[in-house]
Design a protein around this motif. Structure first.
Motif, PDB file in Angstrom:
ATOM      1  N   GLN A  63       0.814  -1.222   0.000  1.00  0.00           N
ATOM      2  CA  GLN A  63       0.000   0.000   0.000  1.00  0.00           C
ATOM      3  C   GLN A  63       0.845   1.268   0.000  1.00  0.00           C
ATOM      4  O   GLN A  63       0.318   2.366   0.107  1.00  0.00           O
ATOM      5  CB  GLN A  63      -0.926  -0.001   1.214  1.00  0.00           C
ATOM      6  CG  GLN A  63      -1.923  -1.128   1.211  1.00  0.00           C
ATOM      7  CD  GLN A  63      -2.578  -1.341   2.569  1.00  0.00           C
ATOM      8  OE1 GLN A  63      -2.386  -0.572   3.511  1.00  0.00           O
ATOM      9  NE2 GLN A  63      -3.348  -2.407   2.683  1.00  0.00           N
ATOM     10  N   GLY A  64       2.171   1.113  -0.102  1.00  0.00           N
ATOM     11  CA  GLY A  64       3.054   2.268  -0.140  1.00  0.00           C
ATOM     12  C   GLY A  64       3.347   2.870   1.226  1.00  0.00           C
ATOM     13  O   GLY A  64       3.859   3.984   1.318  1.00  0.00           O
ATOM     14  N   GLN A  65       3.058   2.152   2.284  1.00  0.00           N
ATOM     15  CA  GLN A  65       3.258   2.671   3.632  1.00  0.00           C
ATOM     16  C   GLN A  65       4.613   2.222   4.195  1.00  0.00           C
ATOM     17  O   GLN A  65       4.728   1.812   5.359  1.00  0.00           O
ATOM     18  CB  GLN A  65       2.105   2.231   4.528  1.00  0.00           C
ATOM     19  CG  GLN A  65       0.778   2.790   4.069  1.00  0.00           C
ATOM     20  CD  GLN A  65      -0.367   2.340   4.958  1.00  0.00           C
ATOM     21  OE1 GLN A  65      -0.169   1.754   6.005  1.00  0.00           O
ATOM     22  NE2 GLN A  65      -1.577   2.637   4.533  1.00  0.00           N
ATOM     23  N   VAL A  66       5.636   2.340   3.378  1.00  0.00           N
ATOM     24  CA  VAL A  66       6.974   1.879   3.736  1.00  0.00           C
ATOM     25  C   VAL A  66       7.536   2.679   4.915  1.00  0.00           C
ATOM     26  O   VAL A  66       8.113   2.101   5.843  1.00  0.00           O
ATOM     27  CB  VAL A  66       7.920   1.933   2.516  1.00  0.00           C
ATOM     28  CG1 VAL A  66       9.306   1.444   2.877  1.00  0.00           C
ATOM     29  CG2 VAL A  66       7.347   1.117   1.364  1.00  0.00           C
ATOM     30  N   ALA A  67       7.373   3.977   4.908  1.00  0.00           N
ATOM     31  CA  ALA A  67       7.878   4.800   6.022  1.00  0.00           C
ATOM     32  C   ALA A  67       7.183   4.433   7.327  1.00  0.00           C
ATOM     33  O   ALA A  67       7.824   4.372   8.380  1.00  0.00           O
ATOM     34  CB  ALA A  67       7.685   6.279   5.715  1.00  0.00           C
ATOM     35  N   GLN A  68       5.906   4.151   7.259  1.00  0.00           N
ATOM     36  CA  GLN A  68       5.171   3.774   8.456  1.00  0.00           C
ATOM     37  C   GLN A  68       5.658   2.427   8.989  1.00  0.00           C
ATOM     38  O   GLN A  68       5.762   2.224  10.197  1.00  0.00           O
ATOM     39  CB  GLN A  68       3.671   3.711   8.158  1.00  0.00           C
ATOM     40  CG  GLN A  68       3.079   5.059   7.815  1.00  0.00           C
ATOM     41  CD  GLN A  68       3.228   5.449   6.342  1.00  0.00           C
ATOM     42  OE1 GLN A  68       4.064   4.927   5.616  1.00  0.00           O
ATOM     43  NE2 GLN A  68       2.416   6.385   5.901  1.00  0.00           N
ATOM     44  N   VAL A  69       5.969   1.506   8.090  1.00  0.00           N
ATOM     45  CA  VAL A  69       6.500   0.201   8.499  1.00  0.00           C
ATOM     46  C   VAL A  69       7.826   0.409   9.222  1.00  0.00           C
ATOM     47  O   VAL A  69       8.068  -0.164  10.277  1.00  0.00           O
ATOM     48  CB  VAL A  69       6.660  -0.734   7.277  1.00  0.00           C
ATOM     49  CG1 VAL A  69       7.489  -1.959   7.614  1.00  0.00           C
ATOM     50  CG2 VAL A  69       5.292  -1.135   6.742  1.00  0.00           C
ATOM     51  N   TRP A  70       8.687   1.261   8.668  1.00  0.00           N
ATOM     52  CA  TRP A  70       9.988   1.513   9.297  1.00  0.00           C
ATOM     53  C   TRP A  70       9.812   2.124  10.680  1.00  0.00           C
ATOM     54  O   TRP A  70      10.497   1.749  11.629  1.00  0.00           O
ATOM     55  CB  TRP A  70      10.842   2.420   8.412  1.00  0.00           C
ATOM     56  CG  TRP A  70      12.238   2.567   8.923  1.00  0.00           C
ATOM     57  CD1 TRP A  70      13.301   1.764   8.640  1.00  0.00           C
ATOM     58  CD2 TRP A  70      12.723   3.552   9.834  1.00  0.00           C
ATOM     59  NE1 TRP A  70      14.421   2.195   9.318  1.00  0.00           N
ATOM     60  CE2 TRP A  70      14.089   3.294  10.058  1.00  0.00           C
ATOM     61  CE3 TRP A  70      12.143   4.632  10.480  1.00  0.00           C
ATOM     62  CZ2 TRP A  70      14.875   4.070  10.882  1.00  0.00           C
ATOM     63  CZ3 TRP A  70      12.917   5.409  11.322  1.00  0.00           C
ATOM     64  CH2 TRP A  70      14.281   5.125  11.506  1.00  0.00           C
ATOM     65  N   LYS A  71       8.877   3.046  10.806  1.00  0.00           N
ATOM     66  CA  LYS A  71       8.674   3.709  12.100  1.00  0.00           C
ATOM     67  C   LYS A  71       8.206   2.742  13.174  1.00  0.00           C
ATOM     68  O   LYS A  71       8.507   2.927  14.349  1.00  0.00           O
ATOM     69  CB  LYS A  71       7.687   4.861  11.950  1.00  0.00           C
ATOM     70  CG  LYS A  71       8.291   6.035  11.220  1.00  0.00           C
ATOM     71  CD  LYS A  71       7.295   7.138  10.955  1.00  0.00           C
ATOM     72  CE  LYS A  71       7.974   8.229  10.143  1.00  0.00           C
ATOM     73  NZ  LYS A  71       7.026   9.169   9.573  1.00  0.00           N
ATOM     74  N   GLY A  72       7.495   1.682  12.797  1.00  0.00           N
ATOM     75  CA  GLY A  72       7.028   0.701  13.766  1.00  0.00           C
ATOM     76  C   GLY A  72       7.994  -0.461  13.945  1.00  0.00           C
ATOM     77  O   GLY A  72       7.691  -1.412  14.663  1.00  0.00           O
TER      78      GLY A  72
END
Length: 161
Positions: A63-72
């Motif tokens: 879904q393009g939420q790569v930055a969010q994955v990294w933050k978690g």
């Protein structure tokens, strides 16, 4: 990622895997040198929970939420790459492959990594997937989770080949 999305990711990973983690109390044998830490037993985890948590991570990346994955992600992942390196590298690889069409898990593993190696010490679980993309290419995804000090499993790494 806003706080509303980050918390559910951590809770999903933590709830789905922490309930399956079982650790034995560490005991130091009488003859062990004082500087040597006892080996920690590999925690028991439900392979289905590992696959589900890894699929959740992969779908967020889809879904393009790569930055969010990294933050978690785990501090282990944060020590391996900056957010920019993680996001830029992963986004470039995924964009070249197209949109995922199917994803099937091929293996689940768990490992205890001792101190002193190339990878930070600790308990890890991984799920490997064979994923077909819209440009008709097939790639292998590997999602690895680390059992952090708070007994929560968090993303340790994601690779795609």
């Amino acid at each position: 990622m806003n706080a509303r999305r980050l918390l559910p990711i951590a809770l999903l990973l933590g709830a789905s895997l922490t309930s399956y983690a079982q650790t034995r109390p560490a005991t130091v044998p009488q003859a062990a040198p004082a500087k040597q830490a006892p080996a920690r037993a590999a925690p028991s985890v439900d392979p289905n929970a590992i696959v589900q948590a890894a699929v959740t991570v992969a779908q967020l990346i889809d879904q393009g939420q790569v930055a969010q994955v990294w933050k978690g992600a785990s501090p282990v992942a944060h020590a391996a790459a900056t957010e920019k390196q993680f996001v830029d590298g992963l986004t470039a690889k995924r964009n070249a492959l197209g949109t995922p069409v199917s994803r099937e898990w091929t293996s689940v593993s768990r490992n205890i990594v001792p101190a002193g190696g190339n990878v930070p010490a600790g308990a890890y679980v991984s799920a490997r997937f064979q994923t077909r993309f819209s440009n008709n290419r097939v790639a292998e995804e590997l999602v690895s989770l680390h059992l952090d000090d708070d007994n929560t499993w968090r993303l340790a790494g994601y690779t795609i080949n």
